[in-house]
Scaffold this motif. Structure first.
Motif, mmCIF file in Angstrom:
data_model
loop_
_atom_site.group_PDB
_atom_site.id
_atom_site.type_symbol
_atom_site.label_atom_id
_atom_site.label_comp_id
_atom_site.label_asym_id
_atom_site.label_seq_id
_atom_site.Cartn_x
_atom_site.Cartn_y
_atom_site.Cartn_z
ATOM 1 N N ASP A 37 0.804 -1.266 0.091
ATOM 2 C CA ASP A 37 -0.011 0.025 0.175
ATOM 3 C C ASP A 37 0.710 1.290 0.014
ATOM 4 O O ASP A 37 0.298 2.539 -0.065
ATOM 5 N N THR A 38 2.240 1.206 0.122
ATOM 6 C CA THR A 38 3.004 2.360 0.006
ATOM 7 C C THR A 38 3.967 2.523 -1.188
ATOM 8 O O THR A 38 4.232 3.519 -1.602
ATOM 9 N N VAL A 39 3.840 1.250 -2.015
ATOM 10 C CA VAL A 39 4.953 1.453 -3.044
ATOM 11 C C VAL A 39 4.748 2.218 -4.259
ATOM 12 O O VAL A 39 5.383 2.774 -4.944
ATOM 13 N N VAL A 40 3.128 2.517 -4.479
ATOM 14 C CA VAL A 40 2.999 3.485 -5.632
ATOM 15 C C VAL A 40 3.213 4.793 -5.242
ATOM 16 O O VAL A 40 3.996 5.457 -6.218
ATOM 17 N N ASP A 41 3.065 5.342 -4.113
ATOM 18 C CA ASP A 41 3.606 6.622 -3.629
ATOM 19 C C ASP A 41 5.023 6.679 -3.820
ATOM 20 O O ASP A 41 5.680 7.762 -4.088
ATOM 21 N N LEU A 42 5.751 5.510 -3.296
ATOM 22 C CA LEU A 42 7.176 5.767 -3.297
ATOM 23 C C LEU A 42 7.645 5.755 -4.626
ATOM 24 O O LEU A 42 8.476 6.468 -4.956
ATOM 25 N N ILE A 43 7.121 5.033 -5.677
ATOM 26 C CA ILE A 43 7.540 5.104 -6.821
ATOM 27 C C ILE A 43 7.210 6.532 -7.505
ATOM 28 O O ILE A 43 7.910 7.141 -8.403
ATOM 29 N N ARG A 44 6.011 7.180 -7.042
ATOM 30 C CA ARG A 44 5.787 8.593 -7.810
ATOM 31 C C ARG A 44 6.867 9.608 -7.211
ATOM 32 O O ARG A 44 7.185 10.432 -8.004
ATOM 33 N N ASP A 45 7.231 9.283 -6.037
ATOM 34 C CA ASP A 45 8.167 10.322 -5.152
ATOM 35 C C ASP A 45 9.660 9.955 -5.961
ATOM 36 O O ASP A 45 10.409 10.943 -5.974
ATOM 37 N N THR A 46 10.087 8.702 -6.182
ATOM 38 C CA THR A 46 11.421 8.529 -6.393
ATOM 39 C C THR A 46 11.429 8.458 -8.191
ATOM 40 O O THR A 46 12.708 8.464 -8.469
ATOM 41 N N MET A 47 10.625 8.158 -9.055
ATOM 42 C CA MET A 47 10.517 8.071 -10.511
ATOM 43 C C MET A 47 11.654 7.153 -10.735
ATOM 44 O O MET A 47 12.341 7.575 -11.751
ATOM 45 N N PRO A 48 11.563 5.983 -10.524
ATOM 46 C CA PRO A 48 12.553 4.789 -10.877
ATOM 47 C C PRO A 48 12.178 4.419 -12.411
ATOM 48 O O PRO A 48 11.125 4.748 -12.906
ATOM 49 N N ASP A 49 13.261 3.686 -12.934
ATOM 50 C CA ASP A 49 12.882 3.156 -14.224
ATOM 51 C C ASP A 49 12.301 1.714 -14.068
ATOM 52 O O ASP A 49 11.572 1.275 -15.098
ATOM 53 N N ALA A 60 -1.624 -4.063 0.331
ATOM 54 C CA ALA A 60 -2.045 -4.335 -0.922
ATOM 55 C C ALA A 60 -1.225 -5.114 -1.488
ATOM 56 O O ALA A 60 -0.067 -5.191 -1.216
ATOM 57 N N ASP A 61 -1.759 -6.110 -2.459
ATOM 58 C CA ASP A 61 -0.828 -6.814 -3.181
ATOM 59 C C ASP A 61 -0.216 -6.173 -4.393
ATOM 60 O O ASP A 61 -0.360 -5.199 -4.702
ATOM 61 N N GLY A 62 0.868 -6.957 -4.851
ATOM 62 C CA GLY A 62 1.754 -6.227 -5.934
ATOM 63 C C GLY A 62 0.964 -5.995 -7.206
ATOM 64 O O GLY A 62 1.259 -5.431 -7.926
ATOM 65 N N LEU A 63 -0.093 -7.004 -7.585
ATOM 66 C CA LEU A 63 -0.997 -7.085 -8.503
ATOM 67 C C LEU A 63 -1.631 -5.744 -8.710
ATOM 68 O O LEU A 63 -1.772 -4.894 -9.802
ATOM 69 N N GLU A 64 -2.231 -5.429 -7.617
ATOM 70 C CA GLU A 64 -2.999 -3.991 -7.444
ATOM 71 C C GLU A 64 -2.041 -2.708 -7.873
ATOM 72 O O GLU A 64 -2.357 -1.741 -8.609
ATOM 73 N N ALA A 65 -0.842 -3.004 -7.222
ATOM 74 C CA ALA A 65 0.196 -1.819 -7.301
ATOM 75 C C ALA A 65 0.629 -2.049 -8.789
ATOM 76 O O ALA A 65 0.831 -0.752 -9.505
ATOM 77 N N ALA A 66 0.855 -2.820 -9.373
ATOM 78 C CA ALA A 66 1.072 -3.151 -10.928
ATOM 79 C C ALA A 66 0.143 -2.175 -11.790
ATOM 80 O O ALA A 66 0.423 -1.841 -12.648
ATOM 81 N N ARG A 67 -1.025 -2.532 -11.449
ATOM 82 C CA ARG A 67 -2.083 -2.013 -12.222
ATOM 83 C C ARG A 67 -1.961 -0.462 -12.571
ATOM 84 O O ARG A 67 -2.234 0.185 -13.301
ATOM 85 N N THR A 68 -1.765 0.086 -11.305
ATOM 86 C CA THR A 68 -1.739 1.666 -11.023
ATOM 87 C C THR A 68 -0.378 1.986 -11.638
ATOM 88 O O THR A 68 -0.647 2.990 -12.430
#
Length: 194
Positions: A37-49, A60-68
């Motif tokens: 449940d924190t990974v999407v915000d972390l990705i928005r903040d850090t802008m990884p490849d 939240a599971d990784g599938l939900e995060a992957a969809r977003t």
């Protein structure tokens, strides 16, 4: 530029091993979390490849995060899981995973999976760029055609003369034909009458 990676894996030892392996291979780990449940915000903040996501995580599971991540085109996604059943692999693919790795994995499996995921992500970005460009071109053509039609109706110009006016004005002003067409449609530009 080294590849920038976010790791989302709830098992700390696997997260640590991933970080070490990635750094040994020259990748830069810009963030990590054990919660889905924190990974999407972390990705928005850090802008990884690339995001390496475990499927089963708290929050939240990784599938939900992957969809977003996929919907927002934030980065490439590599899914990790202890499960290799066909339906799990299909769910990961449908969620936007570009590569899939079953735990436990070897370094010799991880690096090719990362390269496959990034290759696919770059292809998708290029295709998306082409689609966006084609969409803009189509919209510009529609606006130009509407402006041409307006000149033909209002001033009884031929289609060739209306197009020539738009084209010559754009060239003289060093602007796009779309900008000239917009001005014709909003009433601020008309050909000079003799």
């Amino acid at each position: 530029m080294p590849l920038r990676v976010v790791i989302a894996e709830d098992e700390a030892i696997i997260r640590m091993d991933l970080r070490e392996t990635l750094e040994e291979e020259g990748y830069v780990v810009v963030g990590e979390t054990g919660r889905g449940d924190t990974v999407v915000d972390l990705i928005r903040d850090t802008m990884p490849d690339l995001a390496i996501l475990d499927i089963k995580m708290p929050g939240a599971d990784g599938l939900e995060a992957a969809r977003t991540i996929n919907a927002e085109r934030l980065c490439g996604v590599l899914m990790l899981t202890a499960f290799s059943q066909r339906e799990v692999v299909e769910e990961a693919r449908d969620a936007g995973a570009l590569a899939f790795l079953v735990k436990p994995f070897q370094k010799s499996d991880l690096i090719p999976a990362i390269e496959v995921a990034m290759g696919r992500f770059r292809e998708l970005q290029a295709l998306t760029g082409e689609v966006d460009t084609l969409g803009e071109q189509l919209e510009s053509r529609k606006v130009t055609d509407r402006a041409k039609g307006l000149l033909m109706d209002e001033l009884s110009l031929s289609e060739a003369d209306a197009f020539a006016f738009i084209q010559k004005t754009a060239m003289a002003e060093r602007t796009r034909m779309r900008d000239v067409a917009d001005r014709i449609l909003d009433g601020s530009l008309r050909p000079a009458t003799d």
